[in-house]
Design a protein around this motif. Structure first.
Motif, PDB file in Angstrom:
ATOM      1  N   GLN A  73      38.765  45.514  44.480  1.00 18.34           N
ATOM      2  CA  GLN A  73      39.565  46.480  45.235  1.00 18.34           C
ATOM      3  C   GLN A  73      38.682  47.540  45.892  1.00 18.34           C
TER       4      GLN A  73
ATOM      5  N   GLU B  73      47.131  42.868  44.784  1.00 13.72           N
ATOM      6  CA  GLU B  73      48.194  43.577  45.507  1.00 13.72           C
ATOM      7  C   GLU B  73      47.638  44.072  46.832  1.00 13.72           C
ATOM      8  N   ARG B  74      48.452  44.028  47.854  1.00 11.86           N
ATOM      9  CA  ARG B  74      48.008  44.491  49.174  1.00 11.86           C
ATOM     10  C   ARG B  74      48.517  45.868  49.456  1.00 11.86           C
TER      11      ARG B  74
END
Length: 76
Positions: A38, A75-76
């Protein structure tokens, strides 16, 4: 490192356009954590870089405790 310092002019005029991540890394099979992935993606977005992720060795993670996660599962 000789040749890699921006102070000696080696990088002058070179525009970085992408970030390549190899996960799991070869030859040691080290795996990036979800947090590391991330952070790399946030960095790339902040600097408007293309990201190429090589996950060709993803089926070669034999230690279940490592917790390999594909970048596509984040997760975007």
């Amino acid at each position: 490192m000789d040749g890699f310092s921006s102070s000696n002019g080696w990088f002058q005029g070179v525009k970085v356009k992408g970030l390549i991540l190899i996960n799991p890394q070869n030859p040691l099979g080290d795996v990036y954590s979800v947090e590391e992935l991330q952070e790399y993606l946030v960095f790339a977005k902040r600097h408007k870089l293309h990201v190429i992720v090589d996950e060709v060795y993803m089926l070669s993670v034999f230690e279940e405790s490592v917790g390999y996660r594909s970048v596509l599962s984040l997760e975007r």
